[in-house]
Design a protein around this motif. Structure first.
Motif, mmCIF file in Angstrom:
data_model
loop_
_atom_site.group_PDB
_atom_site.id
_atom_site.type_symbol
_atom_site.label_atom_id
_atom_site.label_comp_id
_atom_site.label_asym_id
_atom_site.label_seq_id
_atom_site.Cartn_x
_atom_site.Cartn_y
_atom_site.Cartn_z
ATOM 1 N N LYS A 59 79.901 47.404 36.714
ATOM 2 C CA LYS A 59 81.227 46.617 36.416
ATOM 3 C C LYS A 59 82.668 47.823 36.192
ATOM 4 N N THR A 60 83.832 46.626 36.514
ATOM 5 C CA THR A 60 84.916 46.729 36.782
ATOM 6 C C THR A 60 85.469 46.671 35.557
ATOM 7 N N ASP A 61 84.944 45.702 34.477
ATOM 8 C CA ASP A 61 85.494 45.254 33.003
ATOM 9 C C ASP A 61 84.071 45.483 32.296
ATOM 10 N N HIS A 62 84.590 45.445 30.956
ATOM 11 C CA HIS A 62 83.566 45.893 29.892
ATOM 12 C C HIS A 62 84.926 45.516 28.762
ATOM 13 N N ASP A 63 83.358 44.126 27.953
ATOM 14 C CA ASP A 63 84.701 42.910 27.156
ATOM 15 C C ASP A 63 83.937 43.698 26.073
ATOM 16 N N PHE A 64 84.469 44.374 24.814
ATOM 17 C CA PHE A 64 83.776 44.645 23.532
ATOM 18 C C PHE A 64 83.147 43.550 23.154
ATOM 19 N N GLY A 65 84.718 42.283 22.823
ATOM 20 C CA GLY A 65 84.318 41.435 22.052
ATOM 21 C C GLY A 65 84.959 42.014 21.314
ATOM 22 N N GLU A 66 84.565 40.914 19.928
ATOM 23 C CA GLU A 66 84.936 40.869 18.659
ATOM 24 C C GLU A 66 84.652 42.372 17.512
ATOM 25 N N ILE A 67 85.608 42.906 17.433
ATOM 26 C CA ILE A 67 85.357 44.218 17.136
ATOM 27 C C ILE A 67 86.436 44.118 15.526
ATOM 28 N N ILE A 68 85.472 44.685 14.262
ATOM 29 C CA ILE A 68 86.614 45.342 13.437
ATOM 30 C C ILE A 68 87.409 46.879 13.539
ATOM 31 N N ASN A 69 88.314 46.743 12.863
ATOM 32 C CA ASN A 69 89.630 47.096 13.227
ATOM 33 C C ASN A 69 89.248 48.675 12.706
ATOM 34 N N GLY A 70 88.887 49.617 13.640
ATOM 35 C CA GLY A 70 89.117 51.142 13.241
ATOM 36 C C GLY A 70 86.823 51.229 13.606
ATOM 37 N N THR A 71 86.124 50.704 13.761
ATOM 38 C CA THR A 71 84.935 51.013 14.443
ATOM 39 C C THR A 71 85.146 51.415 15.852
ATOM 40 N N PRO A 72 84.141 52.804 15.801
ATOM 41 C CA PRO A 72 84.440 53.521 17.321
ATOM 42 C C PRO A 72 83.086 52.393 18.668
ATOM 43 N N VAL A 73 83.876 52.724 19.449
ATOM 44 C CA VAL A 73 83.020 51.516 20.390
ATOM 45 C C VAL A 73 82.882 52.317 21.841
ATOM 46 N N GLU A 74 81.725 52.740 22.299
ATOM 47 C CA GLU A 74 82.102 53.483 24.009
ATOM 48 C C GLU A 74 80.654 52.473 24.694
ATOM 49 N N THR A 75 81.101 52.426 25.761
ATOM 50 C CA THR A 75 80.100 52.053 27.057
ATOM 51 C C THR A 75 80.159 52.596 28.195
ATOM 52 N N VAL A 76 79.267 52.560 29.306
ATOM 53 C CA VAL A 76 79.001 53.139 30.062
ATOM 54 C C VAL A 76 79.318 52.880 31.523
ATOM 55 N N PHE A 77 80.338 53.102 32.488
ATOM 56 C CA PHE A 77 80.110 52.589 34.001
ATOM 57 C C PHE A 77 79.464 53.587 34.793
ATOM 58 N N THR A 78 78.102 52.681 34.976
ATOM 59 C CA THR A 78 77.506 53.688 36.814
ATOM 60 C C THR A 78 78.266 53.320 37.772
ATOM 61 N N TYR A 79 78.667 54.228 38.445
ATOM 62 C CA TYR A 79 78.968 54.276 40.369
ATOM 63 C C TYR A 79 77.485 53.893 40.963
#
Length: 164
Positions: free
Chosen positions: A52-72
């Motif tokens: 994927k070249t774009d990841h959307d976390f959607g709606e998150i609450i301010n200050g909530t850390p999030v992460e994603t993994v890009f595979t290539y």
């Protein structure tokens, strides 16, 4: 004037005919073959394809850390070497990418962590520097950041005496 032109013509004829040795006789066939092989190998680049070249976390609450993994995956004909992965700001941290060469057909991955701070719609770019033909590839993350409902309400600053 005729003498000058005639003299100049004679000097030119002498200069062009004085090199009796043929330049093609100096060419070494083994070096030509090695150069052709080198040039052919230099035209083969690794190609990086992301899941994927774009990841959307959607709606998150301010200050909530999030992460994603890009595979290539390296879909090219030469080993892929990723030299750097950088984000567009300090709130987004790419990590865990392999600095080892990735052979054609092999896969790799890296993690992108976003601190989740901001307001409304955000978008961040992550630049992957590698030995591909373009040299740089870009992936993106985005999110819509909502205010924290548990955060204390901000009170308005008191008016200064001059404004009253």
């Amino acid at each position: 004037m005729k003498k000058v032109v005639l003299l100049f013509s004679a000097v030119c004829m002498l200069a062009f005919t004085s090199c009796k040795e043929d330049a093609t006789s100096k060419v070494d066939d083994t070096k030509v073959a090695a150069a052709a092989e080198r040039d052919q190998a230099a035209s083969k680049f690794p190609v990086i394809e992301f899941n994927k070249t774009d990841h959307d976390f959607g709606e998150i609450i301010n200050g909530t850390p999030v992460e994603t993994v890009f595979t290539y995956k390296n879909t090219g004909e030469a080993p892929l070497v990723i030299t750097d992965v950088k984000s567009s700001c300090g709130c987004t941290i790419p990590k865990d990418w392999s600095r080892e060469p990735l052979a054609p057909g092999e896969e790799g991955k890296f993690t992108v962590k976003f601190n989740g701070k901001g307001n409304n719609k955000i978008s961040k770019a992550i630049t992957v520097t590698a030995n591909t033909e373009k040299g740089r590839e870009v992936v993106k993350i985005s999110a819509f950041i909502k205010p924290d409902p548990n955060a204390p309400a901000k009170t308005a600053a008191p008016l200064s005496p001059a404004i009253k």
